[in-house]
Design a protein around this motif. Structure first.
Motif, PDB file in Angstrom:
ATOM      1  N   LEU A  40       0.833  -1.202   0.000  1.00  0.00           N
ATOM      2  CA  LEU A  40       0.000   0.000   0.000  1.00  0.00           C
ATOM      3  C   LEU A  40       0.867   1.252   0.000  1.00  0.00           C
ATOM      4  O   LEU A  40       0.555   2.231  -0.688  1.00  0.00           O
ATOM      5  N   TYR A  41       1.944   1.226   0.759  1.00  0.00           N
ATOM      6  CA  TYR A  41       2.871   2.364   0.778  1.00  0.00           C
ATOM      7  C   TYR A  41       3.432   2.613  -0.617  1.00  0.00           C
ATOM      8  O   TYR A  41       3.538   3.761  -1.067  1.00  0.00           O
ATOM      9  N   SER A  42       3.763   1.554  -1.330  1.00  0.00           N
ATOM     10  CA  SER A  42       4.278   1.700  -2.693  1.00  0.00           C
ATOM     11  C   SER A  42       3.225   2.329  -3.601  1.00  0.00           C
ATOM     12  O   SER A  42       3.538   3.200  -4.432  1.00  0.00           O
ATOM     13  N   GLN A  43       1.973   1.911  -3.452  1.00  0.00           N
ATOM     14  CA  GLN A  43       0.897   2.493  -4.254  1.00  0.00           C
ATOM     15  C   GLN A  43       0.701   3.966  -3.927  1.00  0.00           C
ATOM     16  O   GLN A  43       0.513   4.797  -4.831  1.00  0.00           O
ATOM     17  N   LEU A  44       0.750   4.305  -2.659  1.00  0.00           N
ATOM     18  CA  LEU A  44       0.596   5.699  -2.255  1.00  0.00           C
ATOM     19  C   LEU A  44       1.740   6.553  -2.796  1.00  0.00           C
ATOM     20  O   LEU A  44       1.521   7.676  -3.279  1.00  0.00           O
ATOM     21  N   THR A  45       2.952   6.021  -2.753  1.00  0.00           N
ATOM     22  CA  THR A  45       4.102   6.769  -3.260  1.00  0.00           C
ATOM     23  C   THR A  45       3.953   7.048  -4.754  1.00  0.00           C
ATOM     24  O   THR A  45       4.256   8.149  -5.231  1.00  0.00           O
ATOM     25  N   ALA A  46       3.483   6.064  -5.504  1.00  0.00           N
ATOM     26  CA  ALA A  46       3.271   6.255  -6.942  1.00  0.00           C
ATOM     27  C   ALA A  46       2.182   7.284  -7.217  1.00  0.00           C
ATOM     28  O   ALA A  46       2.118   7.839  -8.324  1.00  0.00           O
ATOM     29  N   ASP A 163       7.975  -1.478  -3.600  1.00  0.00           N
ATOM     30  CA  ASP A 163       7.858  -2.565  -4.574  1.00  0.00           C
ATOM     31  C   ASP A 163       8.512  -2.210  -5.900  1.00  0.00           C
ATOM     32  O   ASP A 163       9.017  -3.095  -6.603  1.00  0.00           O
ATOM     33  N   ASP A 164       8.502  -0.928  -6.264  1.00  0.00           N
ATOM     34  CA  ASP A 164       9.026  -0.526  -7.570  1.00  0.00           C
ATOM     35  C   ASP A 164      10.233   0.400  -7.465  1.00  0.00           C
ATOM     36  O   ASP A 164      10.624   1.033  -8.440  1.00  0.00           O
ATOM     37  N   GLY A 165      10.838   0.484  -6.286  1.00  0.00           N
ATOM     38  CA  GLY A 165      11.997   1.352  -6.178  1.00  0.00           C
ATOM     39  C   GLY A 165      12.394   1.618  -4.747  1.00  0.00           C
ATOM     40  O   GLY A 165      12.011   0.908  -3.814  1.00  0.00           O
ATOM     41  N   LEU A 166      13.190   2.667  -4.583  1.00  0.00           N
ATOM     42  CA  LEU A 166      13.589   3.176  -3.279  1.00  0.00           C
ATOM     43  C   LEU A 166      13.046   4.587  -3.125  1.00  0.00           C
ATOM     44  O   LEU A 166      12.845   5.296  -4.111  1.00  0.00           O
ATOM     45  N   SER A 167      12.816   4.983  -1.883  1.00  0.00           N
ATOM     46  CA  SER A 167      12.358   6.336  -1.604  1.00  0.00           C
ATOM     47  C   SER A 167      13.391   7.016  -0.718  1.00  0.00           C
ATOM     48  O   SER A 167      13.691   6.533   0.377  1.00  0.00           O
ATOM     49  N   ALA A 194      19.462   0.961  -6.202  1.00  0.00           N
ATOM     50  CA  ALA A 194      18.234   0.576  -6.899  1.00  0.00           C
ATOM     51  C   ALA A 194      18.559  -0.240  -8.152  1.00  0.00           C
ATOM     52  O   ALA A 194      17.897  -1.244  -8.451  1.00  0.00           O
ATOM     53  N   GLN A 195      19.583   0.163  -8.890  1.00  0.00           N
ATOM     54  CA  GLN A 195      19.990  -0.577 -10.078  1.00  0.00           C
ATOM     55  C   GLN A 195      20.401  -2.004  -9.714  1.00  0.00           C
ATOM     56  O   GLN A 195      19.997  -2.966 -10.379  1.00  0.00           O
ATOM     57  N   GLN A 196      21.170  -2.150  -8.659  1.00  0.00           N
ATOM     58  CA  GLN A 196      21.637  -3.473  -8.258  1.00  0.00           C
ATOM     59  C   GLN A 196      20.499  -4.369  -7.787  1.00  0.00           C
ATOM     60  O   GLN A 196      20.561  -5.592  -7.934  1.00  0.00           O
ATOM     61  N   ARG A 197      19.449  -3.762  -7.228  1.00  0.00           N
ATOM     62  CA  ARG A 197      18.299  -4.541  -6.772  1.00  0.00           C
ATOM     63  C   ARG A 197      17.290  -4.805  -7.890  1.00  0.00           C
ATOM     64  O   ARG A 197      16.296  -5.492  -7.679  1.00  0.00           O
ATOM     65  N   GLY A 198      17.535  -4.249  -9.069  1.00  0.00           N
ATOM     66  CA  GLY A 198      16.619  -4.428 -10.184  1.00  0.00           C
ATOM     67  C   GLY A 198      15.331  -3.640 -10.016  1.00  0.00           C
ATOM     68  O   GLY A 198      14.283  -4.036 -10.560  1.00  0.00           O
TER      69      GLY A 198
END
Length: 252
Positions: A40-46, A163-167, A194-198
Motif C-alpha cells: 500500500l505504501y508503494s501504491q501511495l508513493t506512486a 515494490d518498484d523502487g527506493l524512496s 536501486a539498479q543493483q536490486r533491479g
C-alpha cells in the motif's frame, strides 16, 4: 490490512507554507489508524504521497500546485561531469546499510546538521523525540545508510524500500564535510543500489521550481514529474544549481 479503496483521508487547516513563504499550504494525510503495509505504501508513493514517521501525506492546496512529486528512472540515468567528480571525491568513504533505529551517535549528527544547516526551518530546534518520530517510527522496510570516513560517521541517509523502487526520505551530514557534497553522493549511492536490486525508480519527494533547497533534484536526469495523475519527463530547468538534499518534511 488497509487498501486504497478503504483508506480515509484528512486535510489540515491552511497553514504557512514551509517553502514558499508568501503562500498558505494544506496537507492531506492518510488516517493514522490505517494499517499501511509495503504494498500500500508503494501504491501511495506512486500517487505522490510521502512518508514522515507514521504519517503519509501529500499536498492538497486549493490555489497552488507548486509541489511536484518527482522520481528518477535509474536505468536511464548517466551521471554528469559534476556528479562524477562527487563520486571520485568520495571514493575513500565506506557505506553501510543498517536497520533504521535511534542511537545517540545518529542523533548527534542530526542535531549538528539541523542546528547549522536548517536553523531557519520547521525542524529547529532538534530533539531526540523529533528524530525518532520523523525517521524511525512508522518504518516498514526502512534503512539507514551510514557514510563513514576512517570510522567516523559523517553522513546518514534514510531510505525506504518500495515494490518498484527506493524512496529517499532524508539525508544529513556533518556540516564540516560540506565540500564533499554528501547530499549528492547519497542520491548517487541510492541510484546504484536501486539498479543493483533491479528496481526501476528512486523517488525523490517533492520539487518546487521556486525553492532553491530543491533545485538539486533537477540535476538528476531524466527526472520524472507526476502531473495530472501521470508520470512524465520533466523538461530541463535552466540555471539549477547543485546542492545537498534538504528535508521533505513540511513540503506538503
Amino acid at each position: 490490512m488497509s487498501n486504497l479503496r478503504t483508506l480515509v483521508f484528512f486535510a489540515t487547516p491552511p497553514h504557512e507554507c514551509s517553502y514558499l513563504h508568501d503562500r498558505e499550504a494544506t496537507t492531506m494525510f492518510v488516517d493514522p489508524r490505517a494499517q499501511v503495509d509495503k504494498r500500500l505504501y508503494s501504491q501511495l508513493t506512486a500517487l505522490g504521497f510521502r512518508r514522515s514517521g507514521s504519517h503519509y501525506y501529500r499536498p492538497h492546496c486549493e490555489h497552488c500546485s507548486a509541489c511536484v512529486p518527482v522520481r528518477l528512472n535509474v536505468d536511464r540515468f548517466t551521471p554528469d561531469r559534476s556528479q562524477r567528480r562527487v563520486l571520485a571525491k568520495n571514493a575513500d568513504l565506506a557505506c553501510t546499510l543498517v536497520p533504521a533505529a535511534f542511537t545517540e551517535r545518529y542523533y548527534q549528527l542530526y542535531a549538528r546538521y539541523i542546528e547549522q544547516r536548517h536553523a531557519d526551518g520547521d525542524m529547529y530546534p532538534p530533539s531526540r523525540e523529533q528524530f525518532t518520530s520523523f525517521l524511525v517510527e512508522g518504518a516498514t522496510d526502512t534503512w539507514f545508510l551510514e557514510i563513514t570516513s576512517a570510522d567516523k560517521l559523517i553522513g546518514l541517509a534514510v531510505i525506504d524500500g518500495l515494490d518498484d523502487g527506493l524512496s529517499a526520505i532524508y539525508t544529513m551530514f556533518d556540516p564540516s564535510e560540506e565540500d564533499r557534497s554528501l547530499g549528492t553522493f547519497a542520491v548517487l549511492w541510492q541510484i546504484r543500489e536501486a539498479q543493483q536490486r533491479g528496481l526501476p525508480y528512486l523517488y525523490l519527494g517533492y520539487w518546487i521550481r521556486d525553492c532553491r533547497k530543491m533545485t538539486y533534484k533537477t540535476r538528476f536526469r531524466p527526472i520524472e514529474a507526476l502531473r495530472d495523475g501521470q508520470w512524465q519527463i520533466l523538461a530541463p530547468v535552466s540555471g539549477a544549481p547543485e546542492g545537498p538534499p534538504g528535508p521533505d518534511q513540511g513540503a506538503s
